[in-house]
Design a protein around this motif. Structure first.
Motif, mmCIF file in Angstrom:
data_model
loop_
_atom_site.group_PDB
_atom_site.id
_atom_site.type_symbol
_atom_site.label_atom_id
_atom_site.label_comp_id
_atom_site.label_asym_id
_atom_site.label_seq_id
_atom_site.Cartn_x
_atom_site.Cartn_y
_atom_site.Cartn_z
ATOM 1 N N GLY A 1 45.947 40.129 45.825
ATOM 2 C CA GLY A 1 46.441 40.195 47.211
ATOM 3 C C GLY A 1 45.337 39.570 48.184
ATOM 4 N N ARG A 2 45.762 39.850 49.453
ATOM 5 C CA ARG A 2 45.012 39.113 50.563
ATOM 6 C C ARG A 2 43.886 40.300 50.883
ATOM 7 N N PRO A 3 42.841 40.053 51.506
ATOM 8 C CA PRO A 3 42.008 40.917 52.158
ATOM 9 C C PRO A 3 42.444 41.744 53.112
ATOM 10 N N ARG A 4 42.246 43.031 53.307
ATOM 11 C CA ARG A 4 42.830 43.702 54.683
ATOM 12 C C ARG A 4 41.671 44.401 55.025
ATOM 13 N N ASP B 1 39.123 45.221 50.093
ATOM 14 C CA ASP B 1 39.403 44.208 49.011
ATOM 15 C C ASP B 1 39.993 44.907 47.888
ATOM 16 N N MET B 2 41.030 44.583 47.251
ATOM 17 C CA MET B 2 41.613 45.111 45.972
ATOM 18 C C MET B 2 41.523 44.154 44.871
ATOM 19 N N PHE B 3 40.821 44.585 44.017
ATOM 20 C CA PHE B 3 40.145 43.784 42.729
ATOM 21 C C PHE B 3 41.097 44.571 41.504
ATOM 22 N N GLU B 4 41.227 43.332 40.523
ATOM 23 C CA GLU B 4 41.714 43.776 38.996
ATOM 24 C C GLU B 4 40.460 43.428 37.972
ATOM 25 N N THR B 5 40.015 43.913 37.321
ATOM 26 C CA THR B 5 39.202 43.737 36.181
ATOM 27 C C THR B 5 39.944 43.264 34.869
ATOM 28 N N ASN B 6 39.740 41.891 34.530
ATOM 29 C CA ASN B 6 40.635 41.367 33.194
ATOM 30 C C ASN B 6 39.727 41.326 32.148
ATOM 31 N N PHE B 7 40.546 41.744 31.002
ATOM 32 C CA PHE B 7 39.916 41.659 29.692
ATOM 33 C C PHE B 7 40.728 40.521 28.780
ATOM 34 N N PHE B 8 39.792 39.815 28.268
ATOM 35 C CA PHE B 8 40.289 38.564 27.687
ATOM 36 C C PHE B 8 39.707 38.574 26.403
ATOM 37 N N LYS C 1 46.111 33.640 39.011
ATOM 38 C CA LYS C 1 46.337 33.361 40.676
ATOM 39 C C LYS C 1 47.680 32.505 40.790
ATOM 40 N N ASP C 2 47.934 31.490 39.691
ATOM 41 C CA ASP C 2 48.915 30.685 39.953
ATOM 42 C C ASP C 2 50.172 31.828 39.830
ATOM 43 N N ALA C 3 50.163 32.504 38.954
ATOM 44 C CA ALA C 3 51.453 33.527 38.689
ATOM 45 C C ALA C 3 51.714 34.124 40.224
ATOM 46 N N ALA C 4 50.687 34.441 40.872
ATOM 47 C CA ALA C 4 50.892 35.438 42.242
ATOM 48 C C ALA C 4 51.342 34.248 42.895
ATOM 49 N N ARG C 5 51.129 32.992 43.201
ATOM 50 C CA ARG C 5 51.431 32.062 43.847
ATOM 51 C C ARG C 5 53.138 31.651 43.742
ATOM 52 N N VAL C 6 53.382 31.614 42.443
ATOM 53 C CA VAL C 6 54.770 31.247 42.326
ATOM 54 C C VAL C 6 55.732 32.498 42.669
ATOM 55 N N ALA C 7 55.148 33.770 42.542
ATOM 56 C CA ALA C 7 55.920 34.779 42.838
ATOM 57 C C ALA C 7 55.611 35.302 44.378
ATOM 58 N N PHE C 8 54.798 34.331 45.180
ATOM 59 C CA PHE C 8 54.654 34.628 46.678
ATOM 60 C C PHE C 8 54.077 36.161 46.684
ATOM 61 N N GLY C 9 53.257 36.392 45.677
ATOM 62 C CA GLY C 9 52.786 37.733 45.850
ATOM 63 C C GLY C 9 53.575 38.874 45.287
ATOM 64 N N PHE C 10 52.657 39.881 44.930
ATOM 65 C CA PHE C 10 53.718 41.053 44.286
ATOM 66 C C PHE C 10 53.536 42.112 45.117
ATOM 67 N N ARG C 11 54.415 43.250 45.231
ATOM 68 C CA ARG C 11 54.210 44.416 45.798
ATOM 69 C C ARG C 11 54.138 45.497 44.900
#
Length: 433
Positions: free
Chosen positions: A163-166, A180-187, A400-410
């Motif tokens: 999301g966006r910084p608050r 800032d809310m961050f997610e740690t990703n494991f690939f 980031k593309d998935a978030a843009r397509v969905a116009f953000g997630f709640r």
């Protein structure tokens, strides 16, 4: 019934009785063609007692350019089993269960549209269903295929902002604090597992807890971990995976060198001119050349850059920092020749000697040299293995593309499900391939 129209319509459990045109639209009248439809759903006893005839209009996949409507003529039966609590039931099939207002294949098509990269809202508009129905169809598909991540040999770890910084005002000091809310990703960097999972935050404990949830056997299979130069992640891996080899991503180290060049250029201009750089300043006009590698510059551009620095920077600090950056790039380039130890030692000595000599009075260059020294074991691991975090960075782009397509997630669960699906190549190819 196996007539041509029924075969063409292709909806299991029903047969086409006739097709009519009504007000520039087509209406397909179907009847039940499933022997099990007359069995009571509670007791399973077949019934011949007809109570009434009914018609419904379930939504179905469109066919052709003209609107298509389905009218299902079905029968309501009375249960003939005395001990059964159900008194009446209406015909239903697996594709159109009781109470359904849309066929199963329409729901699956909507779920597949979301799985192929469309937003839920776009699939709603395309298939004429409600948001909850489309989302539920995608959840059913994703949850059935996104299983627990399998053990991997090479693990990549990185973070993305959610999301966006608050901004939050501290009640005690009254100062505004950025949240800032961050997610740690494991690939999975060695196989086709893609994004294995996400964890909220980017702390040491976040990484340790996610790895511990996989189990000891899963952790023992991990041999190499690729990360950006993050002391937090390095400390977490050393504690949770003490046997794993840690590799530092060289792209971010080159990025640090470029930032050092920019910082020196800005400082020299401020000290020399007493202001920021302007478009009329030769150094400012050639700033982009400083961030490019020597091999990507033509002889003309290279000569113009050197001439501009020599003529307009009396301190020679910008040129010295640029040379150090190029020496660092040459050090990383030894990975292409197999990471020979003598070649690495020579390039490293050239870099340190230059920083200690020509760059001795450049604080930005000294910080860069200290960073390289602090991360040298992990840099050496990169030079010897050639493993980078590029696949993780590509996954971050998809996140980031998935978030843009969905116009953000709640909803965090919805976000992680959609993101993992988008970043798991095996599932995406099954839908789009």
């Amino acid at each position: 019934m196996d007539d041509d129209t029924t075969i063409l319509f292709g909806l299991p459990g029903v047969a086409v009785r006739d097709v009519r045109r009504v007000d520039s639209a087509r209406v397909v009248h179907v009847v039940t063609d499933d022997v099990g439809a007359s069995a009571c759903p509670d007791c399973g006893v077949f019934s011949t007692k007809v109570r009434q005839r009914r018609t419904t209009n379930p939504k179905d996949i469109g066919y052709g350019e003209e609107p298509l409507t389905v009218t299902w003529h079905k029968t309501q039966y009375g249960c003939q089993e005395r001990l059964c609590p159900r008194k009446a039931f209406t015909e239903c099939t697996a594709e159109i269960p009781a109470g359904a207002r849309a066929t199963g294949r329409l729901r699956r098509a909507a779920g597949n549209a979301v799985a192929a990269g469309a937003s839920v809202a776009a699939a709603v508009r395309q298939h004429g269903l409600s948001w909850p129905i489309v989302h539920t169809a995608f959840v059913a598909k994703a949850d059935a295929e996104l299983l627990e991540p399998l053990p991997v040999r090479v693990l990549g770890i990185d973070e993305t902002r959610r999301g966006r910084p608050r901004w939050r005002q501290d009640p005690d000091t009254g100062q505004w604090v950025r949240m800032d809310m961050f997610e740690t990703n494991f690939f999975d960097l060695d196989g086709d597992g893609g994004l294995l999972g996400q964890a909220g935050g980017r702390t040491k404990q976040t990484v340790i807890e996610w790895l511990d949830e996989r189990g000891q056997a899963w952790k023992e299979r991990v041999q190499i971990v690729a990360i950006d130069p993050s002391a937090t992640y390095r400390s977490a891996i050393q504690e949770a995976l003490p046997h794993a080899l840690i590799v530092a991503d060289h792209f971010h180290l080159v990025l640090l060198a470029n930032k050092a060049v920019t910082a020196v250029r800005q400082r020299v201009v401020r000290e020399t001119c007493g202001r920021r750089g302007r478009a009329t300043d030769p150094i400012w006009a050639g700033r982009r050349r400083l961030l490019r590698g020597r091999q990507s510059l033509s002889d003309k551009s290279y000569a113009a850059m050197l001439t501009g620095l020599i003529d307009n920077d009396a301190t020679n600090q910008i040129l010295a920092t640029w040379i150090a950056k190029e020496q660092l790039r040459e050090l990383f380039a030894t990975v292409r020749t197999g990471g020979q130890r003598h070649d690495i030692a020579h390039r490293l000595d050239c870099f340190y000697s230059w920083c200690a000599g020509a760059g001795a009075d450049i604080p930005e260059l000294q910080r860069l040299a200290k960073t390289i020294d602090a991360w040298w074991p992990q840099i050496l691991a990169f030079l010897q293995t050639g493993i980078t975090n590029a696949k993780t960075e590509g996954g971050n782009h998809l996140i980031k593309d998935a978030a843009r397509v969905a116009f953000g997630f709640r909803n965090l669960d919805n976000q992680r499900r959609r993101v993992r699906w988008a970043c798991t190549r095996r599932q995406r190819l099954a839908v789009t391939g």
